[in-house]
Design a protein around this motif. Structure first.
Motif, PDB file in Angstrom:
ATOM      1  N   PRO A 106      -3.540  -4.017   7.982  1.00 59.36           N
ATOM      2  CA  PRO A 106      -3.780  -2.996   6.955  1.00 59.36           C
ATOM      3  C   PRO A 106      -4.962  -3.363   6.048  1.00 59.36           C
ATOM      4  O   PRO A 106      -5.314  -4.530   5.923  1.00 59.36           O
ATOM      5  CB  PRO A 106      -2.478  -2.995   6.143  1.00 59.36           C
ATOM      6  CG  PRO A 106      -1.455  -3.609   7.032  1.00 59.36           C
ATOM      7  CD  PRO A 106      -2.199  -4.604   7.870  1.00 59.36           C
ATOM      8  N   LYS A 110      -8.060  -0.525  -0.559  1.00 62.53           N
ATOM      9  CA  LYS A 110      -8.728   0.687  -0.114  1.00 62.53           C
ATOM     10  C   LYS A 110      -7.962   1.873  -0.667  1.00 62.53           C
ATOM     11  O   LYS A 110      -6.727   1.831  -0.729  1.00 62.53           O
ATOM     12  CB  LYS A 110      -8.692   0.727   1.425  1.00 62.53           C
ATOM     13  CG  LYS A 110      -9.155   2.028   2.024  1.00 62.53           C
ATOM     14  CD  LYS A 110      -8.883   2.114   3.519  1.00 62.53           C
ATOM     15  CE  LYS A 110      -8.861   3.587   3.918  1.00 62.53           C
ATOM     16  NZ  LYS A 110      -8.641   3.798   5.347  1.00 62.53           N
ATOM     17  N   HIS A 114      -5.957   8.075   3.995  1.00 64.28           N
ATOM     18  CA  HIS A 114      -4.727   7.783   4.727  1.00 64.28           C
ATOM     19  C   HIS A 114      -4.085   9.067   5.242  1.00 64.28           C
ATOM     20  O   HIS A 114      -4.220  10.114   4.630  1.00 64.28           O
ATOM     21  CB  HIS A 114      -3.730   7.050   3.827  1.00 64.28           C
ATOM     22  CG  HIS A 114      -4.241   5.733   3.313  1.00 64.28           C
ATOM     23  ND1 HIS A 114      -4.542   5.516   1.982  1.00 64.28           N
ATOM     24  CD2 HIS A 114      -4.513   4.573   3.955  1.00 64.28           C
ATOM     25  CE1 HIS A 114      -4.980   4.274   1.831  1.00 64.28           C
ATOM     26  NE2 HIS A 114      -4.978   3.682   3.011  1.00 64.28           N
ATOM     27  N   VAL A 115      -3.388   8.974   6.375  1.00 69.08           N
ATOM     28  CA  VAL A 115      -2.673  10.121   6.922  1.00 69.08           C
ATOM     29  C   VAL A 115      -1.212  10.049   6.469  1.00 69.08           C
ATOM     30  O   VAL A 115      -0.530   9.065   6.738  1.00 69.08           O
ATOM     31  CB  VAL A 115      -2.734  10.132   8.477  1.00 69.08           C
ATOM     32  CG1 VAL A 115      -2.046  11.380   9.022  1.00 69.08           C
ATOM     33  CG2 VAL A 115      -4.173  10.044   8.962  1.00 69.08           C
ATOM     34  N   ARG A 116      -0.758  11.069   5.762  1.00 66.29           N
ATOM     35  CA  ARG A 116       0.614  11.123   5.227  1.00 66.29           C
ATOM     36  C   ARG A 116       0.997   9.838   4.473  1.00 66.29           C
ATOM     37  O   ARG A 116       2.028   9.211   4.764  1.00 66.29           O
ATOM     38  CB  ARG A 116       1.631  11.406   6.337  1.00 66.29           C
ATOM     39  CG  ARG A 116       1.400  12.741   7.032  1.00 66.29           C
ATOM     40  CD  ARG A 116       2.463  13.024   8.073  1.00 66.29           C
ATOM     41  NE  ARG A 116       3.743  13.348   7.473  1.00 66.29           N
ATOM     42  CZ  ARG A 116       4.115  14.569   7.101  1.00 66.29           C
ATOM     43  NH1 ARG A 116       3.293  15.580   7.264  1.00 66.29           N
ATOM     44  NH2 ARG A 116       5.295  14.779   6.550  1.00 66.29           N
ATOM     45  N   PRO A 117       0.192   9.440   3.501  1.00 65.86           N
ATOM     46  CA  PRO A 117       0.574   8.258   2.725  1.00 65.86           C
ATOM     47  C   PRO A 117       1.856   8.517   1.956  1.00 65.86           C
ATOM     48  O   PRO A 117       2.119   9.647   1.549  1.00 65.86           O
ATOM     49  CB  PRO A 117      -0.607   8.071   1.759  1.00 65.86           C
ATOM     50  CG  PRO A 117      -1.212   9.428   1.627  1.00 65.86           C
ATOM     51  CD  PRO A 117      -1.030  10.087   2.976  1.00 65.86           C
ATOM     52  N   GLY A 118       2.652   7.465   1.786  1.00 66.06           N
ATOM     53  CA  GLY A 118       3.908   7.591   1.046  1.00 66.06           C
ATOM     54  C   GLY A 118       3.835   6.873  -0.282  1.00 66.06           C
ATOM     55  O   GLY A 118       2.860   6.175  -0.584  1.00 66.06           O
ATOM     56  N   GLY A 123       9.479   6.788   1.442  1.00 66.31           N
ATOM     57  CA  GLY A 123       9.439   7.949   2.322  1.00 66.31           C
ATOM     58  C   GLY A 123       8.985   9.207   1.598  1.00 66.31           C
ATOM     59  O   GLY A 123       8.729  10.230   2.227  1.00 66.31           O
ATOM     60  N   PRO A 125       6.278  11.534  -0.567  1.00 69.15           N
ATOM     61  CA  PRO A 125       4.819  11.597  -0.532  1.00 69.15           C
ATOM     62  C   PRO A 125       4.197  10.758  -1.648  1.00 69.15           C
ATOM     63  O   PRO A 125       4.792  10.592  -2.711  1.00 69.15           O
ATOM     64  CB  PRO A 125       4.504  13.081  -0.726  1.00 69.15           C
ATOM     65  CG  PRO A 125       5.773  13.749  -1.084  1.00 69.15           C
ATOM     66  CD  PRO A 125       6.913  12.846  -0.742  1.00 69.15           C
ATOM     67  N   LEU A 130      -2.710   7.595  -5.849  1.00 72.02           N
ATOM     68  CA  LEU A 130      -2.227   6.369  -5.212  1.00 72.02           C
ATOM     69  C   LEU A 130      -3.287   5.267  -5.255  1.00 72.02           C
ATOM     70  O   LEU A 130      -4.397   5.442  -4.765  1.00 72.02           O
ATOM     71  CB  LEU A 130      -1.861   6.674  -3.749  1.00 72.02           C
ATOM     72  CG  LEU A 130      -1.309   5.506  -2.938  1.00 72.02           C
ATOM     73  CD1 LEU A 130       0.119   5.192  -3.378  1.00 72.02           C
ATOM     74  CD2 LEU A 130      -1.312   5.833  -1.447  1.00 72.02           C
TER      75      LEU A 130
ATOM     76  N   ARG B 230       8.368   5.519   7.603  1.00 68.65           N
ATOM     77  CA  ARG B 230       8.565   5.041   6.232  1.00 68.65           C
ATOM     78  C   ARG B 230       8.064   3.604   6.096  1.00 68.65           C
ATOM     79  O   ARG B 230       7.487   3.228   5.088  1.00 68.65           O
ATOM     80  CB  ARG B 230      10.053   5.135   5.885  1.00 68.65           C
ATOM     81  CG  ARG B 230      10.341   5.016   4.398  1.00 68.65           C
ATOM     82  CD  ARG B 230      11.806   5.291   4.125  1.00 68.65           C
ATOM     83  NE  ARG B 230      12.663   4.610   5.077  1.00 68.65           N
ATOM     84  CZ  ARG B 230      13.854   5.052   5.473  1.00 68.65           C
ATOM     85  NH1 ARG B 230      14.332   6.168   5.010  1.00 68.65           N
ATOM     86  NH2 ARG B 230      14.554   4.369   6.342  1.00 68.65           N
ATOM     87  N   ARG B 233       4.570   2.655   4.893  1.00 68.44           N
ATOM     88  CA  ARG B 233       4.269   3.237   3.581  1.00 68.44           C
ATOM     89  C   ARG B 233       3.734   4.640   3.797  1.00 68.44           C
ATOM     90  O   ARG B 233       2.707   5.040   3.250  1.00 68.44           O
ATOM     91  CB  ARG B 233       3.216   2.423   2.820  1.00 68.44           C
ATOM     92  CG  ARG B 233       3.706   1.085   2.306  1.00 68.44           C
ATOM     93  CD  ARG B 233       2.537   0.342   1.663  1.00 68.44           C
ATOM     94  NE  ARG B 233       2.954  -0.944   1.125  1.00 68.44           N
ATOM     95  CZ  ARG B 233       3.111  -1.178  -0.194  1.00 68.44           C
ATOM     96  NH1 ARG B 233       2.863  -0.260  -1.074  1.00 68.44           N
ATOM     97  NH2 ARG B 233       3.494  -2.355  -0.605  1.00 68.44           N
ATOM     98  N   GLY B 234       4.466   5.368   4.619  1.00 68.83           N
ATOM     99  CA  GLY B 234       4.055   6.727   4.945  1.00 68.83           C
ATOM    100  C   GLY B 234       5.112   7.731   4.539  1.00 68.83           C
ATOM    101  O   GLY B 234       6.210   7.363   4.120  1.00 68.83           O
ATOM    102  N   GLU B 235       4.757   9.012   4.668  1.00 63.85           N
ATOM    103  CA  GLU B 235       5.703  10.093   4.417  1.00 63.85           C
ATOM    104  C   GLU B 235       6.117  10.658   5.765  1.00 63.85           C
ATOM    105  O   GLU B 235       5.338  11.345   6.421  1.00 63.85           O
ATOM    106  CB  GLU B 235       5.038  11.199   3.573  1.00 63.85           C
ATOM    107  CG  GLU B 235       5.987  12.343   3.269  1.00 63.85           C
ATOM    108  CD  GLU B 235       5.259  13.620   2.831  1.00 63.85           C
ATOM    109  OE1 GLU B 235       4.022  13.626   2.739  1.00 63.85           O
ATOM    110  OE2 GLU B 235       5.972  14.622   2.617  1.00 63.85           O
ATOM    111  N   PRO B 236       7.342  10.365   6.221  1.00 60.01           N
ATOM    112  CA  PRO B 236       7.752  10.817   7.552  1.00 60.01           C
ATOM    113  C   PRO B 236       7.851  12.340   7.633  1.00 60.01           C
ATOM    114  O   PRO B 236       8.011  13.005   6.609  1.00 60.01           O
ATOM    115  CB  PRO B 236       9.151  10.196   7.724  1.00 60.01           C
ATOM    116  CG  PRO B 236       9.301   9.188   6.639  1.00 60.01           C
ATOM    117  CD  PRO B 236       8.391   9.608   5.526  1.00 60.01           C
TER     118      PRO B 236
END
Ligand code: HEC
Ligand code: HEC
Ligand code: HEC
Lengths: 151, 267
Positions: A106, A110, A114-118, A123, A125, A130, B230, B233-236
């Motif tokens: 990773p 940075k 990012h794609v669909r960062p959480g 879980g 958004p 961020l 998850r 560090r993502g949004e599933p």
């Protein structure tokens, strides 16, 4: 309300280089991100902390024999200071992909892209603002620790 | 560390001393440039965890199968019907899990087992639909999946299914979350390696639904996908979403030469 939010986002110290300002030269970053020397003891802790850096998820490190469950997705970090300069190590930690194209490692300093960062590991958004995974000083602490890893 | 990084090459899955289930198989044609052999997640677990799946008395998932069988016979909804009213014994579901997911009867969507169950509940029983990861749904998919134990996959990835398969492949190779990791980064590039305490498998779903010791419960296919994204560090995506159904088809196709395990046990 907006005032409260702004107050929470503590302004970076004057000398701090933000993620978008970092200057990479062949993957390496010559300038300290904070101007404040890194703390190798703090870096040692970060390396094996589950919450943020968690480097041992992928790297083994003989210098930390008490840390259980070290991964082997990446190379062992032993003696890494004899293979890379300070600037190279800073670049690898900040954004490894500029040293190792397409790396699974990773990019820790940075923002954006990012794609669909959480929001962490929840879980949910990510908030619109961020920040990077590690703070500038945490990167410096890690680099200071990595520089102690030599034969 | 690396000492345990490869699955025990001598381990053989035989359930109840009777049913031998292959856990290694030649990779399907579409995956030949990636793997020679596809391997069940069972091989990557410890001997103790593997043993739990070898005897139905020890397999904690079987409790959920029994609860699913009660649901099967239970009348629900405005029509006064149970599943058994139309399908008779649960053995009528033999082979059904092995065909999932597939294009629905109307030909306009890709359906997982859960969608077929809910279609019967809402359209044929006048009952409410079950939430994707609700207890009754997981009990029912457990009971139905067991009927396909040891059977070969019969999924279709061509014809009407092809666009869904393509979409699923796209998702599989997308690097999600702040850690920017794709399914392939972990389960293709690094299968066999340790990521912290976890031994990375090929991420196959032929063993699902699975009993997870860590959760003391059944984990659905989409439940596992949620957990893996998850962890980046993502949004599933949501369980049951079009994205996860497409991904389910693609992941199923990566293991389509492996038999359905019925109900696996994982740590
Ligand atoms: C998800 C896996 C992963 C994580 C987490 C990770 N790395 Fe890496 N790292 C790698 C891989 C893989 C490589 C090898 C470069 C490549 O080929 O991509 C690497 C390379 C390196 C190298 C160069 C080592 C050498 O000998 O060439 C250093 C230094 C390094 N990582 C430090 C860190 C630090 C410090 C952290 C935590 C802040 C970290 N890594 C977190 C996967 C990871
Ligand atoms: C950060 C690494 C990582 C990423 C990215 C990841 N997984 Fe996983 N996955 C794991 C770990 C660790 C496990 C538990 C050990 C194992 O079975 O591999 C696991 C388990 C699984 C399992 C259960 C396998 C079994 O036999 O029980 C499936 C299925 C799976 N992953 C699918 C996926 C899919 C699909 C994606 C992409 C959406 C994905 N994973 C992304 C780390 C990852
Ligand atoms: C009123 C009749 C009726 C009831 C009640 C009923 N079903 Fe169905 N079910 C059908 C019909 C008709 C089909 C479509 C034809 C077929 O595949 O058998 C079907 C199809 C299915 C399928 C897809 C089979 C396949 O091969 O694609 C599943 C799974 C299923 N039902 C499960 C259930 C479950 C579980 C229940 C109870 C919760 C239930 N059904 C209740 C009539 C019913």
């Amino acid at each position: 309300m907006l005032g409260a939010v702004a107050a929470c986002l503590a302004a970076p110290a004057a000398a701090e280089i933000t993620p978008t300002e970092v200057r990479f030269d062949n993957g390496a970053v010559a300038q300290s991100l904070t101007g404040v020397p890194g703390d190798p003891a703090a870096g040692a802790k970060l390396l094996s902390s589950r919450a943020d850096a968690n480097c041992v998820a992928c790297h083994m490190i003989a210098a930390q024999p008490d840390v259980a469950f070290q991964g082997d997705v990446g190379p062992a970090l032993d003696d890494v200071a004899s293979r890379y300069s300070e600037a190279q190590l800073r670049g690898i930690v900040a954004n490894s992909k500029l040293t190792f194209a397409g790396s699974v490692m990773p990019s820790f300093y940075k923002v954006g892209g990012h794609v669909r960062p959480g929001d962490g590991f929840t879980g949910n958004p990510a908030p619109a603002d961020l920040g990077p995974i590690l703070s500038a000083q945490q990167v410096e602490d890690l680099v200071a620790y990595l520089l102690t890893l030599k034969p | 560390g690396a000492a345990s990084a490869d699955p025990d090459p001598t381990a053989t899955l035989i359930v109840n001393d009777q049913i031998e289930i292959a856990t290694r198989a030649p990779a399907p044609d579409h995956l030949k440039d990636v793997f020679d052999t596809v391997q069940s997640g069972w091989l990557y677990r410890t001997e103790e965890t593997r043993a739990l799946q070898m005897d139905d008395f020890d397999n904690p998932a079987m409790v959920f199968v029994d609860l699913g069988l009660e649901q099967w016979d239970g009348v629900d909804g405005s029509e006064g019907k149970s599943c058994a009213s139309c399908h008779q014994g649960i053995d009528s579901m033999k082979g059904v899990r092995a065909s999932m997911p597939k294009v629905n009867p109307a030909g306009n969507d890709l359906w997982s087992l859960e969608n077929f169950i809910n279609a019967c509940r809402t359209q044929r029983m006048g009952a409410e639909e079950w939430k994707w990861n609700s207890d009754p749904m997981k009990q029912m998919t457990a009971a139905i999946s067991l009927q396909s134990r040891g059977m070969a996959s019969t999924i279709r990835i061509d014809g009407a299914a092809e666009p869904y398969w393509e979409q699923g492949r796209e998702i599989y190779y997308t690097r999600y979350g702040q850690l920017e990791l794709s399914c392939a980064n972990c389960h293709e590039q690094n299968a066999g390696k340790m990521i912290r305490a976890d031994h990375l498998s090929q991420g196959q779903i032929n063993g699902f639904p699975t009993y997870r010791l860590k959760d003391s419960g059944i984990v659905s296919i989409h439940g596992r996908f949620v957990g893996c994204i998850r962890d980046t560090r993502g949004e599933p995506f949501k369980p049951g979403s079009p994205e996860f159904r497409a991904l389910e088809l693609y992941v199923a196709s990566r293991g389509m030469t492996l038999p359905i395990e019925g109900l696996s046990v994982r740590h």
